[in-house]
Design an enzyme around this catalytic site. Structure first.
Site, PDB file in Angstrom:
ATOM      1  N   ARG A 288       0.807  -1.129   0.110  1.00 18.75           N
ATOM      2  CA  ARG A 288       0.121   0.009   0.201  1.00 18.75           C
ATOM      3  C   ARG A 288       0.956   1.155   0.115  1.00 18.75           C
ATOM      4  NH1 ARG A 288      -2.045  -3.595   3.918  1.00 18.75           N
ATOM      5  NH2 ARG A 288      -4.295  -4.184   3.476  1.00 18.75           N
ATOM      6  N   LYS A 313      -2.153  -1.795   7.796  1.00 17.50           N
ATOM      7  CA  LYS A 313      -3.579  -1.711   8.171  1.00 17.50           C
ATOM      8  C   LYS A 313      -4.149  -2.720   8.921  1.00 17.50           C
ATOM      9  CE  LYS A 313      -7.974  -1.158   5.607  1.00 17.50           C
ATOM     10  NZ  LYS A 313      -8.604  -1.407   4.320  1.00 17.50           N
ATOM     11  N   HIS A 382      -2.392   2.208  -5.865  1.00 15.47           N
ATOM     12  CA  HIS A 382      -3.071   0.993  -5.309  1.00 15.47           C
ATOM     13  C   HIS A 382      -3.225  -0.193  -6.538  1.00 15.47           C
ATOM     14  CE1 HIS A 382      -4.384  -0.859  -1.532  1.00 15.47           C
ATOM     15  NE2 HIS A 382      -5.256  -1.388  -2.273  1.00 15.47           N
ATOM     16  N   ARG A 385      -0.642  -2.676  -6.734  1.00 13.36           N
ATOM     17  CA  ARG A 385      -0.830  -3.740  -5.585  1.00 13.36           C
ATOM     18  C   ARG A 385      -1.794  -4.510  -6.110  1.00 13.36           C
ATOM     19  NH1 ARG A 385      -1.235  -4.968   0.107  1.00 13.36           N
ATOM     20  NH2 ARG A 385      -3.183  -5.590   0.835  1.00 13.36           N
ATOM     21  N   HIS A 408      -4.158  -9.886   4.153  1.00  9.80           N
ATOM     22  CA  HIS A 408      -5.463  -9.770   4.058  1.00  9.80           C
ATOM     23  C   HIS A 408      -5.982 -10.885   5.315  1.00  9.80           C
ATOM     24  CE1 HIS A 408      -6.146  -8.664  -0.350  1.00  9.80           C
ATOM     25  NE2 HIS A 408      -5.950  -7.739   0.385  1.00  9.80           N
ATOM     26  N   TYR A 417      -9.486 -11.678  -6.613  1.00  8.66           N
ATOM     27  CA  TYR A 417      -8.415 -11.517  -7.827  1.00  8.66           C
ATOM     28  C   TYR A 417      -8.653 -12.595  -8.854  1.00  8.66           C
ATOM     29  CZ  TYR A 417      -6.157  -8.073  -5.036  1.00  8.66           C
ATOM     30  OH  TYR A 417      -5.791  -7.065  -4.281  1.00  8.66           O
TER      31      TYR A 417
END
Length: 437
Positions: A288, A313, A382, A385, A408, A417
């Site tokens: 990120r 995050k 982003h 990424r 994640h 994805y």
């Protein structure tokens, strides 16, 4: 039909039936089996049967769609709105698309905007001899602007207790940056009210104001409610509660992804060694933008070929991969720039006071690279990424590893994805092909 509780209960039980207040009649969709149900129930009481060959849709600039038509509207939220009658094969196709939603109120389907999905719908429509009508939603009317502190003499700032509680509970700087102005907007919406007198009624009134007057996005509205809930639940120590406010679901959209060739063009167009290193690190490790500017030099582990990401995050730490080519690039960059503490430092950085590189500068670097590379699609930092994850998947990397590299918590976040790429499907062999039949 005359008012009869038994008959009304029966009609209501038919899928998508509705009461037309204007014509004072019940309307039942002409789906297979519905006519037979009506005849069986009402019998001799039926005096006339008529079929409307038009489909009345919900709130749209084209209110009537013919039976052999499919109206596709590209919305401002990067989704496609599909309006058509009962066409089982088309409905089946729509249901296979990720994040497809049926809006029962307006009687339409919505799916994420994608050229691939659009082509799939077109193929089914062509096979069924359906006419496709494609429209682009007009830009929504802009709402009133947010009140600025300079526009009022009695602007109320966020209370210190609120700011201190964010720090105490270790909320990220980005969360604090979002919550504080949102809470200030809430308390200044009621200039004559004392902070202690604000309650649920004010929360609901403010939420309606955001939707009807400010015309904000669903994500903005949701975040505003979360910022207000933080005050009542965390600062005041109240019980966790749900406010009787219609909190909209954020419409899911598929992320934009660059092809390998486009990434090649972007990175090749950058000649400045520092700029090239920044974009290369982001793409090669799936970072990120906040993570790359917070990278200290010691985060680069050349021995294990890893990058250590701290306090990402959700205050999570993780390791991601360090590319061999990126390591070589970083060594050249390091000799030239000689950063002091942060891997990438801004103007005026010294050993005593190291200055982090800014997010705005990185965004400007990418913008210039896109222009030079001649890439027209909407690409953000982003996007690099997203492209990293998609390209890993296309190269056969297991989703569990990609989830770990991206940091994640929920595997469903990573599964998005799989809906972006179709590469490799032609290499999948049906188990039936291995049978001797």
């Amino acid at each position: 039909m005359p008012k009869n509780d038994t008959d009304i209960h029966f009609v209501k039980g038919i899928l998508y039936s509705r009461w037309n207040q204007t014509k004072i009649v019940w309307e039942v969709p002409n789906y297979p089996g519905n006519l037979e149900k009506l005849v069986a129930h009402f019998g001799d009481r039926i005096s006339l049967i008529t079929k409307d060959e038009k489909i009345i849709t919900g709130h749209t600039n084209k209110s009537i769609v013919a039976k052999n038509e499919v109206l596709i509207i590209k919305t401002q939220t990067k989704r496609l709105r599909l309006l058509f009658g009962f066409i089982p094969e088309l409905i089946k196709q729509v249901k296979t698309i990720p994040y497809a939603n049926w809006d029962g109120k307006n009687k339409w389907w919505t799916i994420p905007f994608s050229e691939q999905f659009l082509e799939e719908i077109n193929q089914v429509a062509e096979r069924l001899n359906l006419k496709i009508i494609y429209e682009i939603e007009t830009k929504k009317e802009q709402g009133i602007k947010k009140l600025k502190s300079s526009e009022t003499a009695f602007y109320k700032s966020c209370p210190a207790d609120y700011v201190n509680k964010l720090t105490e509970l270790r909320y990220s700087a980005n969360t604090a940056k979002s919550y504080i102005p949102l809470f200030e907007e809430f308390i200044n919406h009621f200039p004559t009210e004392d902070l202690d007198t604000l309650n649920d009624k004010h929360v609901m009134e403010f939420s309606r104001f955001l939707v009807t007057e400010r015309k904000v996005s669903t994500s903005y509205q949701n975040q505003a409610i979360n910022a207000i809930k933080f005050y009542f639940e965390k600062v005041l120590g109240g019980k966790r509660k749900l406010y009787f406010v219609e909190r909209p679901r954020k419409e899911q959209v598929l992320p934009t992804v660059c092809s390998v060739e486009e990434i090649q063009k972007i990175l090749s167009s950058v000649k400045n060694i520092k700029h090239k290193a920044i974009l290369s690190v982001i793409y090669s490790a799936g970072l990120r933008i906040s993570e790359v500017i917070n990278l200290p030099i010691k985060a680069i582990d050349s021995g294990r070929m890893q990058i250590h990401i701290k306090n990402a995050k959700g205050n999570k730490d993780r390791y991601t991969i360090l590319s061999k080519k990126v390591l070589e690039l970083l060594r050249v960059y390091f000799k030239k720039e000689q950063p002091h503490y942060w891997l990438f430092e801004g103007m005026g950085s010294t050993k005593e006071n190291p200055v982090q590189y800014s997010t705005r500068s990185i965004q400007s670097i990418l913008k210039a690279a896109l222009k030079k590379a001649g890439i027209k699609k909407h690409v953000t930092v982003h996007t690099l990424r997203h492209s990293f994850a998609t390209h890993l998947l296309e190269n056969g990397t297991d989703l569990r590893y990609i989830q770990s590299l991206l940091g994640h918590s929920n595997p469903k976040t990573t599964e998005i994805y799989t809906h972006i790429t179709t590469k490799g499907f032609n290499q999948i062999i049906s188990p039936l092909d291995k049978l001797d039949i």
